[in-house]
Scaffold this motif. Structure first.
Motif, PDB file in Angstrom:
ATOM      1  N   LEU B 183      57.752   2.420  41.332  1.00 60.78           N
ATOM      2  CA  LEU B 183      58.587   2.007  42.465  1.00 60.78           C
ATOM      3  C   LEU B 183      59.130   0.600  42.299  1.00 60.78           C
ATOM      4  O   LEU B 183      59.889   0.135  43.133  1.00 60.78           O
ATOM      5  CB  LEU B 183      57.779   2.077  43.765  1.00 60.78           C
ATOM      6  N   GLY B 184      58.682  -0.113  41.257  1.00 55.22           N
ATOM      7  CA  GLY B 184      59.174  -1.457  41.039  1.00 55.22           C
ATOM      8  C   GLY B 184      58.246  -2.503  41.638  1.00 55.22           C
ATOM      9  O   GLY B 184      57.485  -2.234  42.558  1.00 55.22           O
ATOM     10  N   SER B 185      58.322  -3.673  41.079  1.00 57.25           N
ATOM     11  CA  SER B 185      57.449  -4.766  41.458  1.00 57.25           C
ATOM     12  C   SER B 185      57.951  -5.419  42.744  1.00 57.25           C
ATOM     13  O   SER B 185      59.135  -5.693  42.860  1.00 57.25           O
ATOM     14  CB  SER B 185      57.436  -5.773  40.313  1.00 57.25           C
ATOM     15  N   THR B 186      57.033  -5.645  43.702  1.00 62.54           N
ATOM     16  CA  THR B 186      57.377  -6.438  44.879  1.00 62.54           C
ATOM     17  C   THR B 186      56.225  -7.405  45.116  1.00 62.54           C
ATOM     18  O   THR B 186      55.160  -7.280  44.489  1.00 62.54           O
ATOM     19  CB  THR B 186      57.530  -5.565  46.145  1.00 62.54           C
ATOM     20  N   ALA B 212      48.995 -11.701  38.525  1.00 58.19           N
ATOM     21  CA  ALA B 212      49.627 -10.831  39.517  1.00 58.19           C
ATOM     22  C   ALA B 212      49.956 -11.612  40.783  1.00 58.19           C
ATOM     23  O   ALA B 212      51.046 -11.483  41.346  1.00 58.19           O
ATOM     24  CB  ALA B 212      48.693  -9.659  39.844  1.00 58.19           C
ATOM     25  N   PHE B 213      48.991 -12.460  41.233  1.00 58.52           N
ATOM     26  CA  PHE B 213      49.238 -13.240  42.442  1.00 58.52           C
ATOM     27  C   PHE B 213      50.410 -14.197  42.236  1.00 58.52           C
ATOM     28  O   PHE B 213      51.260 -14.383  43.110  1.00 58.52           O
ATOM     29  CB  PHE B 213      47.987 -14.041  42.833  1.00 58.52           C
ATOM     30  N   GLU B 214      50.450 -14.817  41.048  1.00 58.75           N
ATOM     31  CA  GLU B 214      51.533 -15.780  40.797  1.00 58.75           C
ATOM     32  C   GLU B 214      52.879 -15.073  40.750  1.00 58.75           C
ATOM     33  O   GLU B 214      53.888 -15.595  41.237  1.00 58.75           O
ATOM     34  CB  GLU B 214      51.246 -16.545  39.499  1.00 58.75           C
ATOM     35  N   LYS B 215      52.868 -13.868  40.199  1.00 58.47           N
ATOM     36  CA  LYS B 215      54.105 -13.094  40.155  1.00 58.47           C
ATOM     37  C   LYS B 215      54.554 -12.743  41.579  1.00 58.47           C
ATOM     38  O   LYS B 215      55.746 -12.834  41.910  1.00 58.47           O
ATOM     39  CB  LYS B 215      53.859 -11.795  39.368  1.00 58.47           C
ATOM     40  N   ALA B 216      53.577 -12.401  42.423  1.00 55.70           N
ATOM     41  CA  ALA B 216      53.894 -12.070  43.817  1.00 55.70           C
ATOM     42  C   ALA B 216      54.537 -13.262  44.507  1.00 55.70           C
ATOM     43  O   ALA B 216      55.500 -13.123  45.263  1.00 55.70           O
ATOM     44  CB  ALA B 216      52.633 -11.642  44.556  1.00 55.70           C
ATOM     45  N   LEU B 217      54.017 -14.460  44.210  1.00 50.77           N
ATOM     46  CA  LEU B 217      54.560 -15.656  44.853  1.00 50.77           C
ATOM     47  C   LEU B 217      55.985 -15.929  44.394  1.00 50.77           C
ATOM     48  O   LEU B 217      56.749 -16.607  45.083  1.00 50.77           O
ATOM     49  CB  LEU B 217      53.659 -16.862  44.582  1.00 50.77           C
ATOM     50  N   PRO B 221      57.296 -16.756  48.141  1.00 51.54           N
ATOM     51  CA  PRO B 221      56.400 -17.910  48.047  1.00 51.54           C
ATOM     52  C   PRO B 221      55.419 -17.997  49.212  1.00 51.54           C
ATOM     53  O   PRO B 221      54.425 -18.711  49.132  1.00 51.54           O
ATOM     54  CB  PRO B 221      57.351 -19.109  48.056  1.00 51.54           C
ATOM     55  N   GLN B 222      55.670 -17.294  50.330  1.00 50.42           N
ATOM     56  CA  GLN B 222      54.768 -17.373  51.484  1.00 50.42           C
ATOM     57  C   GLN B 222      53.753 -16.226  51.515  1.00 50.42           C
ATOM     58  O   GLN B 222      53.023 -16.105  52.489  1.00 50.42           O
ATOM     59  CB  GLN B 222      55.589 -17.352  52.796  1.00 50.42           C
ATOM     60  N   ASP B 223      53.697 -15.402  50.489  1.00 52.55           N
ATOM     61  CA  ASP B 223      52.822 -14.237  50.531  1.00 52.55           C
ATOM     62  C   ASP B 223      51.353 -14.674  50.769  1.00 52.55           C
ATOM     63  O   ASP B 223      50.764 -15.389  49.966  1.00 52.55           O
ATOM     64  CB  ASP B 223      52.908 -13.459  49.215  1.00 52.55           C
TER      65      ASP B 223
END
Lengths: 659, 380
Positions: B183-186, B212-217, B221-223
């Protein structure tokens, strides 16, 4: 299947106990050796069966088998493993099973390791043990059965009283039971002697080690219980004269007396009838303790069981055994042969004094414990006999006893010389006086009573060292010669000195913690400080806690002495999630032999926290002393030589009869 | 059956402990006290001689003691005569062993025991279906579906939070990895993936999880989840000051009703004691945030804990129904759940609550009452 097998093993143990109580007794009366020999095999088999049963119950706890009612009531699948296991005896039913397990263990030990015990005495002793075991097995099976099952099976257990979720609980009851039940062996020997109508050297040789072992376990168990109450209940007290504590203390006092009179029995064959009476008394008090604690007559942390039928059941057991024993004593004591003779001033005389004072003290505690119960039963009036009563009665009785302790070992058997003994104790007396005078000069007369206590403990400690010093000719012979003599001294002599020294240490701890105890209560907010003695205690803030079975809050305190940080302490308030019970965990820091004790009261929403801080001078000595006493007992126990009390030869005095 | 066999063996062994001593003459030297006493007195004399040699007692005392012991030795009686019947003489005693002991034991056991009940260790109960349409059944259905259609990204995404709640973190990692791939990265998927990795490795934020966390940010950036775990990883790697500032930043930026706020404060407080009172200190049970212990407990979830989780869900349902009672199906589920859990009292209490809450809506209450009758409560 395992649970039911455990249940069946217990029932089978009862059947075997009945056989083992009847056949050997019949054999002893008929003088039939084969029937007497049944006693040993059934005693060992009873132990194996009860051990199987106990293992099955433990298994049910370990795997959280909630089809067993007892497990549902006292365990929870999320509880840490050690408390699952200690939960086995952390409740009424399981603890009674442990009681019987220890009883049959002792029976099996007598059966296996008594090759030189006359077969008849052994058969009688084991059949008395079997009857006690049978009585308690019936009690367990009828009114406190830990193997009752549930169907349908509940999903979770109801946990354990969080107060009891503690390592102390894991150790305290087994130790105490080893002590209580150990007294049953001396009792069985006493009854056997009465049935047999004779009492001799073999009897004494056997009773003393059992009494000594039971006494050692009792000492450890009581000390452990006292320390547990001290750190877990959060009141900062170490002895409350609580009826439950008294229930364990009375057998201890009487076992201490028995221990000393058994020495006279073994070494000099005197005080026979008195020793038998003490043996009966000690076990009666153990049973009484079990009754008081288990019947729900007393409400306290120990009263898991508040079921009147159980109380009545134990009362019946109590009446049968105590009443039966005393009737037998009344009927048969006169037929026992009299023992050796001795003069009033002699080692025997000193031990008689010890016995009189200890039994009188024991009677005092008994009155103080039972009087409120009797009064409530008769008039409905509730009174509480607390520390003031015991301080006024028990305390004064202990003083002459403690003063007399160092004299005992210096007196010769049969006839002693009190003046010579006094001369040998001059150094100890001087040391005690020096402490007293120095203390008075420094602290003034208000501290006189406390200083007297300190002097008494110095007298005890130095006095017990003096005895060894005298016997190894310390200072009168070369060091090498003294060393050689010290190594040659029997271990029982070392045991006496060590145990008496331990008494002194405990007395010092009691005096210190009572007289120089300070207590501060304040409401603190984070950042605020309070001071106690030389220390200043600052509240830093709150630390949240969580574990698998509780959540809570710790409050961090920094302790400073003269500006330097010496410790951080974190007393806690916990909330156990399953029974939803809050508890308080005190924080304790030891400085030397003294302790700083911080406990939390209510925490307000604005952070204002009620903080109780105690400074307990020398408090750890109370328990260290008990450990030393036990070590003395163990030393004496390890000395399995035959005891011969060499009498001092007569010059002119005519000895008086002992009894 | 095995139970009865083992019981029979035990009983036979118990009878033997009585039979064997009856069948053979005991090997004993001393029967009555006289002989034993004499041997003890002789030992005492030996001991006395040894003490004398070692100089523990003086000559005069030793002599006095010797005379005393010798006197006792002379006085000690000769052993009484004893008898021992021949092998066949013990008819009654043998009957006791062979009949009375088993009779008492079996009779009493049948009276107090429950031989028909098997052991029920908690571990064996994992296989028991907890309730109709239980979580396990649902998972099995979805898993079967995904085995047939492995490219169904939505399916993986639905399954992953269930794996997480059940503590099957490795499965959750796999499911989230698939969801991400298909489904793609979010930000959401990356941070969930990181969380699954962290829990799977026993609450240690691994390098992979951190990535993974850094990619999410980078996506957002507010995740919150990523910032939470990154702060947590700072404390874990010993960077106390950085961790404190990360937690403070996270807490400052939070809305006051954020559900994770308590957990964040708790983590911060572990690093520096707070001056504000934690909720647990003053009130009874606090809302359980994901504290470190919870995370640890989840990581090693046993069937028992799963059970506890189910009970938590039931509690949640009850709370929701108290707030929004107009949900007859909800009430039915709650009643059924209580009955399955064996908590009849609570089921009755819930029914009573439903009756009060639905007083104004007799149409809905009828549905609940009917369901209750089906389930078997509220008959009275």
């Amino acid at each position: 299947m395992i649970v039911e097998l455990g249940h069946y093993a217990l029932v089978l143990a009862l059947a075997l106990a009945l056989a083992g109580g009847t056949l050997p007794l019949w054999g002893a009366l008929r003088n039939d050796t084969r029937l007497m020999a049944v006693a040993s095999t059934t005693a060992v088999a009873q132990f194996i069966l009860v051990a199987l049963s106990f293992a099955a119950l433990t298994y049910a706890y370990v795997v959280s088998d909630f089809s067993v009612l007892n497990v549902v009531q006292n365990s929870h699948s999320l509880k840490p493993m050690i408390y699952k296991i200690s939960g086995v005896w952390g409740n009424h039913e399981g603890s009674m099973l442990l009681w019987v397990l220890i009883l049959v263990l002792f029976g099996a030990l007598v059966a296996l390791f008594s090759a030189n015990l006359p077969l008849r005495l052994k058969a009688l002793v084991l059949s008395v043990q079997a009857w006690i075991g049978a009585a308690f097995l019936i009690f367990i099976l009828i009114s406190s059965n830990p193997f009752l099952r549930l169907h349908p099976v509940p999903f979770e257990g109801r946990d354990l009283n969080p107060l009891l979720q503690d390592v102390g609980l894991a150790i305290h009851p087994p130790l105490l039971y080893l002590g209580y039940v150990g007294c049953s062996i001396s009792f069985a020997f006493a009854i056997a002697a009465l049935i047999d109508g004779r009492i001799d050297a073999a009897w004494a040789r056997w009773v003393r080690p059992w009494t000594l072992a039971a006494w050692g376990f009792l000492t450890l168990g009581i000390a452990m219980g006292s320390y547990w109450a001290y750190y877990e209940l959060g009141w900062g007290g170490w002895w409350f004269w609580d009826p439950v504590e008294n229930a364990s203390f009375m057998p201890w006092l009487s076992a201490t007396a028995l221990l000393h009179s058994a020495i006279v029995m073994e070494k000099r064959e005197a005080l026979k009838i008195w020793t038998i009476l003490l043996a009966i008394l000690t076990f009666s008090l153990s049973l009484l303790g079990t009754f008081l604690v288990r019947s729900g007559v007393l409400t306290s942390v120990h009263a898991f069981a508040t079921d009147p039928t159980r109380g009545i059941f134990i009362l019946i057991i109590l009446c049968i055994f105590i009443g039966g024993a005393f009737s037998l004593f009344a009927a048969r004591a006169g037929t026992l042969s009299q023992g050796g003779l001795f003069a009033p001033i002699s080692r025997e005389g000193a031990l008689v004094l010890n016995n009189l004072l200890l039994t009188a003290a024991c009677a005092t505690v008994l009155v103080g414990t039972l009087y409120p119960l009797a009064l409530e039963a008769l008039t409905g009036e509730k009174i509480s006999v607390g520390a003031p009563f015991f301080d006024m009665t028990f305390g004064p009785m202990m003083v002459p006893l403690l003063i007399a302790v160092p004299f005992g070992p210096f007196l010769a058997w049969k006839r002693g010389d009190i003046v010579a003994a006094g001369q040998r104790l001059l150094f100890a007396f001087g040391a005690a006086m020096a402490v007293m005078i120095l203390g008075l000069a420094l602290m003034g007369t208000p501290a006189a009573l406390a200083l007297f206590g300190v002097a008494l403990s110095v007298w005890l400690m130095v006095g017990s060292i003096s005895e060894i010093a005298f016997r190894v000719k310390l200072g009168r012979a070369s060091l090498a010669e003294s060393w050689r003599r010290g190594a040659g001294l029997p271990r029982s002599a070392w045991g006496t000195a060590v145990a008496h020294f331990g008494v002194g240490v405990t007395v010092l701890g009691v005096v210190g913690a009572t007289a120089w105890n300070s207590e501060e209560i304040a409401t603190l907010k984070p950042g605020e400080a309070m001071s106690i003695g030389a220390y200043s205690v600052t509240m830093d803030g709150f630390v949240p806690l969580s574990a698998s079975n509780y959540t809570g809050t710790a409050v961090r305190f920094t302790v400073r002495e003269g500006g330097n940080v010496v410790a951080t302490m974190e007393p806690e308030k916990r909330l156990y999630t399953v029974p939803n019970t809050p508890t308080t965990e005190a924080a304790i820091k030891t400085f030397g032999f003294s302790q700083l004790y911080v406990s939390l009261g209510d925490i307000g929403t604005d952070g204002a926290t009620v903080v109780r801080i105690y400074w307990k001078t020398l408090v750890t000595l109370i328990w260290i002393g008990a450990l030393i006493m036990t070590a003395g007992g163990a030393l004496s126990l390890s000395d399995r030589r035959l005891r011969v009390g060499a009498p001092k030869p007569a010059r002119r005095a005519v000895p008086v009869p002992a009894e | 059956m095995l139970l009865w066999i083992v019981m029979a063996v035990l009983t036979a062994a118990a009878s033997l402990t009585v039979l064997i001593p009856l069948g053979r003459a005991p090997r004993v030297q001393t029967v009555a006290s006289g002989g034993a006493a004499r041997s003890i007195y002789r030992d005492q004399l030996d001991e006395l001689a040894r003490d004398r040699e070692r100089g523990l007692i003086g000559d005069a005392e030793a002599e006095a003691a010797r005379i005393e012991i010798s006197r006792r030795l002379l006085n000690s009686e000769a052993g009484a005569t004893t008898s021992s019947g021949t092998g066949s003489a013990y008819r009654i005693e043998r009957l006791v062993a062979v009949i009375a002991v088993p009779l008492v034991a079996i009779g009493l056991y049948l009276f107090v025991g429950s031989p028909q009940l098997a052991d029920v260790p908690i571990a064996s109960r994992a296989t028991e279906p907890a309730a109709e349409g239980s979580v396990d059944d649902l998972i099995a259905k979805v898993e079967t579906h995904l085995a047939a259609n492995p490219e169904d990204g939505r399916g993986w995404e639905i399954l992953s939070p269930i794996y997480m709640r059940l503590g099957r973190f490795d499965d959750a990692v796999r499911a989230l990895g698939n969801a991400k791939r298909l489904l793609g990265s979010t930000a959401e998927r990356e941070s969930l993936y990181g969380e699954a990795l962290t829990r799977a490795s026993g609450d240690v934020v691994t390098d992979e999880a951190r990535a993974a966390f850094e990619k999410a940010l980078k996506f957002d950036p507010q995740d919150i989840r990523s910032r939470f775990y990154l702060a947590y990883s700072l404390a874990q790697s010993g960077k106390k000051d950085e961790a404190i500032s990360a937690w403070n930043a996270l807490i400052d930026s939070a809305p006051t009703d954020a559900p994770w706020l308590g957990a964040a404060r708790a983590e911060l407080a572990k690093l520096q004691p707070t001056t504000t009172v934690p909720a647990e200190a003053t009130v009874t049970p606090a809302a359980p945030g994901p504290t470190q212990a919870d995370i640890a407990a989840a990581a090693e979830q046993t069937p028992a804990e799963r059970q506890a989780m189910i009970e938590g869900m039931v509690g949640g349902l009850a709370a929701r129904l108290d707030a929004e009672p107009a949900d007859p199906q909800g009430w039915e589920r709650l009643l059924r759940a209580y009955m399955v859990l064996g908590r009849t009292d609570e089921a009755n209490a819930a029914l009573a609550r439903a009756r009060t809450a639905l007083k104004e809506r007799p149409d809905l209450l009828t549905v609940v009452e009917t369901a209750a009758r089906d389930i078997g409560i509220g008959k009275d």
